[in-house]
Structures are given as C-alpha cells and as structure tokens.
Write an enzyme that holds these catalytic residues in place. Structure first.
Site, PDB file in Angstrom:
ATOM      1  N   LYS A   1       0.895  -1.136   0.484  1.00 21.32           N
ATOM      2  CA  LYS A   1      -0.331   0.297  -0.105  1.00 21.32           C
ATOM      3  C   LYS A   1       0.631   1.652   0.205  1.00 21.32           C
ATOM      4  CE  LYS A   1      -4.277  -2.132   1.804  1.00 21.32           C
ATOM      5  NZ  LYS A   1      -5.265  -1.395   3.476  1.00 21.32           N
TER       6      LYS A   1
ATOM      7  N   GLY B   1      -5.865   1.710  18.959  1.00 17.89           N
ATOM      8  CA  GLY B   1      -4.628   0.838  17.795  1.00 17.89           C
ATOM      9  C   GLY B   1      -3.960   2.038  16.890  1.00 17.89           C
TER      10      GLY B   1
ATOM     11  N   ALA C   1      -4.265   0.348   9.757  1.00 19.08           N
ATOM     12  CA  ALA C   1      -5.466   0.646  10.066  1.00 19.08           C
ATOM     13  C   ALA C   1      -6.307   2.158  10.060  1.00 19.08           C
ATOM     14  CB  ALA C   1      -5.880  -0.932  10.112  1.00 19.08           C
TER      15      ALA C   1
ATOM     16  N   ASN D   1      -3.046   3.255  22.494  1.00 21.87           N
ATOM     17  CA  ASN D   1      -1.948   2.326  21.449  1.00 21.87           C
ATOM     18  C   ASN D   1      -0.757   1.749  22.218  1.00 21.87           C
ATOM     19  OD1 ASN D   1      -1.936   1.129  18.886  1.00 21.87           O
ATOM     20  ND2 ASN D   1       0.668   2.550  18.851  1.00 21.87           N
TER      21      ASN D   1
HETATM   22  P1  ATR Z   1      -2.237  -2.535  10.827  1.00 19.43           P
HETATM   23  O1  ATR Z   1      -1.643  -2.306   9.435  1.00 19.43           O
HETATM   24  O2  ATR Z   1      -2.699  -3.779  10.701  1.00 19.43           O
HETATM   25  O3  ATR Z   1      -3.167  -1.724  11.803  1.00 19.43           O
HETATM   26  P2  ATR Z   1      -0.173  -2.885  12.759  1.00 19.43           P
HETATM   27  O4  ATR Z   1       0.367  -1.647  12.432  1.00 19.43           O
HETATM   28  O5  ATR Z   1       1.108  -3.507  12.665  1.00 19.43           O
HETATM   29  O6  ATR Z   1      -1.108  -3.313  11.997  1.00 19.43           O
HETATM   30  O7  ATR Z   1      -0.622  -2.496  14.387  1.00 19.43           O
HETATM   31  C1  ATR Z   1      -1.678  -2.912  14.899  1.00 19.43           C
HETATM   32  C2  ATR Z   1      -1.604  -2.268  15.688  1.00 19.43           C
HETATM   33  O8  ATR Z   1      -1.942  -4.016  16.317  1.00 19.43           O
HETATM   34  C3  ATR Z   1      -0.966  -1.647  16.948  1.00 19.43           C
HETATM   35  O9  ATR Z   1      -1.681  -0.417  17.014  1.00 19.43           O
HETATM   36  C4  ATR Z   1      -1.019  -2.680  17.694  1.00 19.43           C
HETATM   37  O10 ATR Z   1       0.442  -1.959  18.570  1.00 19.43           O
HETATM   38  P3  ATR Z   1       1.081  -0.960  18.622  1.00 19.43           P
HETATM   39  O11 ATR Z   1       1.782   0.434  17.908  1.00 19.43           O
HETATM   40  O12 ATR Z   1       1.985  -1.632  20.194  1.00 19.43           O
HETATM   41  O13 ATR Z   1       2.439  -2.168  18.536  1.00 19.43           O
HETATM   42  C5  ATR Z   1      -1.512  -3.173  18.426  1.00 19.43           C
HETATM   43  N1  ATR Z   1      -1.319  -4.741  18.833  1.00 19.43           N
HETATM   44  C6  ATR Z   1      -1.023  -5.519  18.512  1.00 19.43           C
HETATM   45  N2  ATR Z   1      -0.907  -6.469  19.173  1.00 19.43           N
HETATM   46  C7  ATR Z   1      -0.786  -5.738  20.632  1.00 19.43           C
HETATM   47  C8  ATR Z   1      -1.251  -6.459  22.008  1.00 19.43           C
HETATM   48  N3  ATR Z   1      -1.254  -7.830  22.567  1.00 19.43           N
HETATM   49  N4  ATR Z   1      -2.225  -5.653  22.648  1.00 19.43           N
HETATM   50  C9  ATR Z   1      -2.024  -4.211  22.788  1.00 19.43           C
HETATM   51  N5  ATR Z   1      -1.727  -3.132  20.795  1.00 19.43           N
HETATM   52  C10 ATR Z   1      -1.449  -4.611  19.969  1.00 19.43           C
END
Ligand code: ATR
Length: 286
Positions: A75, A136, A140, A160
């Site tokens: 993307k 988050g 996305a 986040n």
């Molecule tokens: P996408 O592009 O699909 O949104 P990403 O950029 O990997 O994927 O983002 C994933 C989101 O899920 C992030 O906000 C991540 O938090 P971090 O920025 O702190 O990594 C969040 N996330 C994933 N696993 C998590 C967990 N176990 N607890 C809390 N937040 C989580």
C-alpha cells in the site's frame, strides 16, 4: 489499425504478498456477474521486489489491466510510485485502489470510505456524537481516524500500547486527534459515542484482554475492523455489556465499491447476498 484489444474483457486485479487469502476476487466477480459485465478480477501475487515493475507494466497501451487493488505489503509503495495520488492517499501515505488513465497511474485509498459506509449501513445515526475512541495506531487506524475526522467527529482519542505511534497520528491529523497510552483507555472513553478496535487483538481466535466499556455513552456503538471471526471477542464483550455493535466485514465490502465504479462505470451495492457469500467463504464452503 483499430485496436481490437479495446473490445477484450476488462481485466482488474488485487495484488499483495501473499494474496491468496484475499476475498476481493469474490466480491468483484460477484458484481461483474450481477451487472453482466465482460470483465474479470484476479489475484496477482507480486513480491515487494517485483511490485514496482508490475505497476510500470500497467502504463503502456497494451493495457492488460484497467486498474486494481493493492494490499499488504504494497500500500505504501503504491502511493509512492503512483503518478497521481489523490488527497486522501496523500494524507495517509498509502493507497489501496489504482487505475490507469492516459498512461498514468492514479491512486486513492478507500479504506476510510469503507469504514464509515459500513457504520452508515449497519447503524444509522452512529455519527450523532462528537467523541470517539480508537484503539490502535497502525496502518488501519490511520484510515479510520482520517474518515472520522472528515465526518466531523470533533474529539478523536487514539489509545495505543506504543504511545509514540498514537502521537504520530495526532501530529499527522491535527488538533481533533489526541494520543494516549493504554492506561488512559477508561478515562478517555468517558462519554464517547463510538469505540473502534483497529488492533489485531482477538483476531483469528486469539484472546483479547477484558475491556470495560461502561464509561462510554449509553447509546455508543462498538465496532471492530477485524472480521475473522465475525463476532470478535471485543464485540462479544461489548454486547455482553449492553452496547450496540457493528462487525468489520462491511468495511471490506464497502471499500471495494469506489474501485469497481471507477474501473467498470457501474455503482455496485453491498447486499445481504454478497455478505452471505463472503461469510460462506470464511466458513470454508463458498
Ligand atoms: P495494521 O496496519 O493492520 O493496523 P500494525 O501496523 O501492525 O497493523 O498495527 C497493529 C496495531 O495493533 C498496533 O496499534 C499495535 O500496537 P503497537 O503499535 O503498540 O504495536 C496493536 N497491537 C497488536 N498486538 C497488540 C497487543 N497484544 N496489545 C495491544 N496492542 C496490540
């Protein structure tokens, strides 16, 4: 000599790496069939290394494809390599829909459109609030925040695990967006009319931590952009706590609409039949 290729089947694509999980072919081919268009939408796997040459190959006049969708991990490259990204893609730094016009690649991002259209479709009046909380801060989340701001939601609280990523989004999207660490979730949820999960918490059968939704406005809507499973642990928790919920499948379906209209000139609709087709596929019997 007239170009006989003009009369050939209009071809479109989704490209990603991997791409075989993508449900976009099911969606677009459903509409192609419905409108009886001489068209085709196919999955085309390209590695990050081969993606730039694939995009370049769309420009010449042989026009194998009129356009297509771009998914993970392309993307950002699609945005960077496009000749004419629109304002939405510019602000996000990512594109998911492209088309070729006069030998130039045009690009936009329809994820935010898909997100708000799903809410409009499933819970009219959801935007009758001026406060939302978005859990988050990944890719996305950006599209969701942009769409909420553009809809006029005055206060958007991004919570986040890594607060720096939330802060980046607050810096990018302006003063309506506020960044917080996880421990502020309950406090900032106070009086919010919308709660959006954009994290992978609860995806594919994984557990999600308990979330107390009680500080939200009593009429609040809780939505999750994860749609596998359809009823995610976060939606289940919200339902058990008495809140209205909207699942994330419609975001996938609605984000496909603008691309289809651009490539084929017809306005497709998201119907229960289409939803059922995708659900059947998710359950392994499409
Ligand atoms: P996408 O592009 O699909 O949104 P990403 O950029 O990997 O994927 O983002 C994933 C989101 O899920 C992030 O906000 C991540 O938090 P971090 O920025 O702190 O990594 C969040 N996330 C994933 N696993 C998590 C967990 N176990 N607890 C809390 N937040 C989580």
């Amino acid at each position: 000599m007239a170009d006989s290729r003009e009369t050939l089947t209009k071809k479109t694509f989704v490209t990603g790496f991997p791409v075989k999980h993508s449900r976009s072919p099911l969606i677009h081919n459903f509409w192609i069939k419905q409108f009886q268009i001489d068209g085709l939408y196919e999955a085309v796997e390209r590695s990050p290394q081969n993606f730039p040459s694939f995009l370049e190959s769309l420009k010449p006049s042989d026009r194998t494809y009129v356009g297509g969708n771009v998914t993970i991990p392309h993307k950002e490259s699609a945005y960077r390599l496009a000749d004419r990204p629109d304002e939405v893609a510019d602000e996000l730094g990512a594109a998911n829909t492209i088309w070729v016009e006069d030998g130039l690649i045009h690009a936009t991002n329809t994820d935010g459109f898909g997100f708000v259209s799903n809410l409009d479709d499933r819970h009219r009046g959801w935007d009758n609030t001026n406060k939302a909380v978005v859990l988050g801060a990944g890719g996305a989340s950006r599209a969701v925040i942009q769409a909420l701001r553009n809809r006029g939601i005055a206060e958007i609280h991004v919570v986040n695990r890594t607060v720096e990523r939330a802060q980046e989004l607050a810096d990018r999207f302006g003063q309506t967006v506020h960044a917080h660490a996880m421990d502020a979730l309950i406090e900032v949820s106070n009086g919010c009319g919308l709660f959006v999960n954009t994290t992978s918490l609860g995806m594919d059968g994984t557990e999600a931590p308990f979330i107390d939704f009680s500080p939200l406005d009593a009429n609040a809507v809780v939505t999750d952009i994860v749609y596998v499973p359809l009823k995610t642990p976060i939606l289940k928790m919200a339902e058990q706590q008495g809140f209205a919920t909207v699942d994330g499948l419609g975001m996938l379906l609605h984000q496909a609409r603008p691309g289809f209209e651009t490539w084929f000139g017809r306005k497709p609709e998201v119907t229960e039949d289409l939803r059922s087709l995708i659900i059947a596929d998710m359950e392994g019997h499409a």
